[in-house]
Write a protein that holds these residues in place. Structure first.
Motif, PDB file in Angstrom:
ATOM      1  N   UNK A 147      33.616  42.759  46.421  1.00 59.10           N
ATOM      2  CA  UNK A 147      32.593  43.725  46.003  1.00 59.10           C
ATOM      3  C   UNK A 147      33.215  44.989  45.423  1.00 59.10           C
ATOM      4  N   UNK A 148      34.506  45.214  45.678  1.00 58.92           N
ATOM      5  CA  UNK A 148      35.199  46.393  45.168  1.00 58.92           C
ATOM      6  C   UNK A 148      35.915  46.126  43.842  1.00 58.92           C
ATOM      7  N   UNK A 149      35.789  44.903  43.328  1.00 62.30           N
ATOM      8  CA  UNK A 149      36.470  44.501  42.102  1.00 62.30           C
ATOM      9  C   UNK A 149      35.460  44.232  40.995  1.00 62.30           C
ATOM     10  N   UNK A 150      35.870  44.471  39.763  1.00 61.59           N
ATOM     11  CA  UNK A 150      35.022  44.126  38.624  1.00 61.59           C
ATOM     12  C   UNK A 150      34.952  42.606  38.482  1.00 61.59           C
ATOM     13  N   UNK A 154      37.699  39.908  39.663  1.00 60.89           N
ATOM     14  CA  UNK A 154      37.372  38.794  40.558  1.00 60.89           C
ATOM     15  C   UNK A 154      37.783  37.456  39.947  1.00 60.89           C
ATOM     16  N   UNK A 155      37.547  37.297  38.648  1.00 59.18           N
ATOM     17  CA  UNK A 155      37.916  36.041  38.015  1.00 59.18           C
ATOM     18  C   UNK A 155      39.432  35.864  37.986  1.00 59.18           C
ATOM     19  N   UNK A 156      40.167  36.951  37.836  1.00 56.77           N
ATOM     20  CA  UNK A 156      41.627  36.856  37.872  1.00 56.77           C
ATOM     21  C   UNK A 156      42.123  36.512  39.283  1.00 56.77           C
ATOM     22  N   UNK A 182      34.336  43.299  27.288  1.00 56.17           N
ATOM     23  CA  UNK A 182      35.636  43.883  27.600  1.00 56.17           C
ATOM     24  C   UNK A 182      36.341  43.110  28.711  1.00 56.17           C
ATOM     25  N   UNK A 183      35.575  42.717  29.740  1.00 52.52           N
ATOM     26  CA  UNK A 183      36.161  41.962  30.846  1.00 52.52           C
ATOM     27  C   UNK A 183      36.514  40.539  30.406  1.00 52.52           C
TER      28      UNK A 183
END
Length: 253
Positions: A147-150, A154-156, A182-183
């Motif tokens: 929840x603290x990651x974009x 998270x995908x990485x 962008x992500x």
């Protein structure tokens, strides 16, 4: 050397036929992209390869071993859970929506499989996880929870988790489609790095620029069937079939 061999795979859900006689091979170090409209059966095929879904007929083998079954004189018998899990461990899977353990940090998400399945010590698994997170550009984020990651981060983490199992092949199911532009670039760059390292991959995606950059071969699917396949440069720029041309025109127009 053939890493993945899927022969005449059929899968239905009740009266709905989702995969119809699908045959695909992926060689060692090869990157094969599955493209086609939504509902073509791409994601279902990946789930069958990883034995998350049982096939109705046909067979799938990774490194020459059947996935989910063993051959008893021509009859396919489901494997016991322990043996099925052992074989599945050789197949990395990166989901569209990450599927991280929400109650675990990024490091613990990556270390879990090596510790619980491969039998590494806690220290070994953590060291491996930290190295992979660093490779994914996530050094300093190891203690962060999902929840603290974009979404891109998270995908990485999910890609690092798949790599941590040292799989023979990695399956990626629409790995950039749930991300903002962008992500998407962040994750696409990681996948390009994996391609440069000759990682064997089977990727289902609508991201045609990514396919053009990394794929050796492309398989075009419609309504659970393979319509056309061939070298990426040829199929993407000079497809034989009208349906392939129409699809690519919509995706790139």
């Amino acid at each position: 050397m053939i890493k993945l061999s899927a022969r005449s795979v059929v899968k239905s859900y009740g009266p709905v036929s989702v995969l119809k006689d699908v045959t695909v091979e992926v060689g060692d170090g090869e990157i094969v992209a599955l493209i086609g409209p939504s509902g073509a059966g791409k994601s279902t095929f990946l789930r069958c390869v990883n034995n998350l879904e049982a096939v109705d007929s046909g067979h799938i083998a990774v490194d020459g071993e059947l996935v989910g079954y063993r051959d008893r004189g021509g009859f396919l018998e489901p494997l016991p859970d322990k043996e099925a899990s052992r074989r599945r461990a050789r197949i990395g899977f990166v989901f569209q929506h990450f599927h991280l353990f929400r109650h675990m940090s990024a490091c613990d998400n990556v270390a879990y499989g090596p510790r619980e399945v491969l039998g590494l010590s806690k220290a070994e698994a953590r060291s491996k996880a930290l190295a992979l997170l660093d490779r994914m550009g996530l050094s300093g984020r190891e203690h962060h929870y999902p929840k603290e990651l974009s979404g891109g981060q998270q995908q990485r983490v999910a890609i690092a988790r798949a790599l941590a199992m040292e799989p023979s092949i990695i399956l990626l199911d629409e790995p950039t489609s749930a991300l903002d532009p962008e992500l998407r670039v962040e994750v696409a760059n990681v996948i390009r790095e994996l391609a440069r390292s000759h990682c064997t991959m089977l990727i289902a995606t609508h991201d045609i620029p990514l396919v053009e950059d990394i794929a050796d071969r492309v398989v075009f699917m419609v309504d659970g069937r393979i319509v056309e396949e061939g070298p990426a440069a040829e199929l993407l720029h000079d497809p034989e079939h009208d349906r392939t041309r129409a699809f690519l025109a919509r995706m790139t127009g």
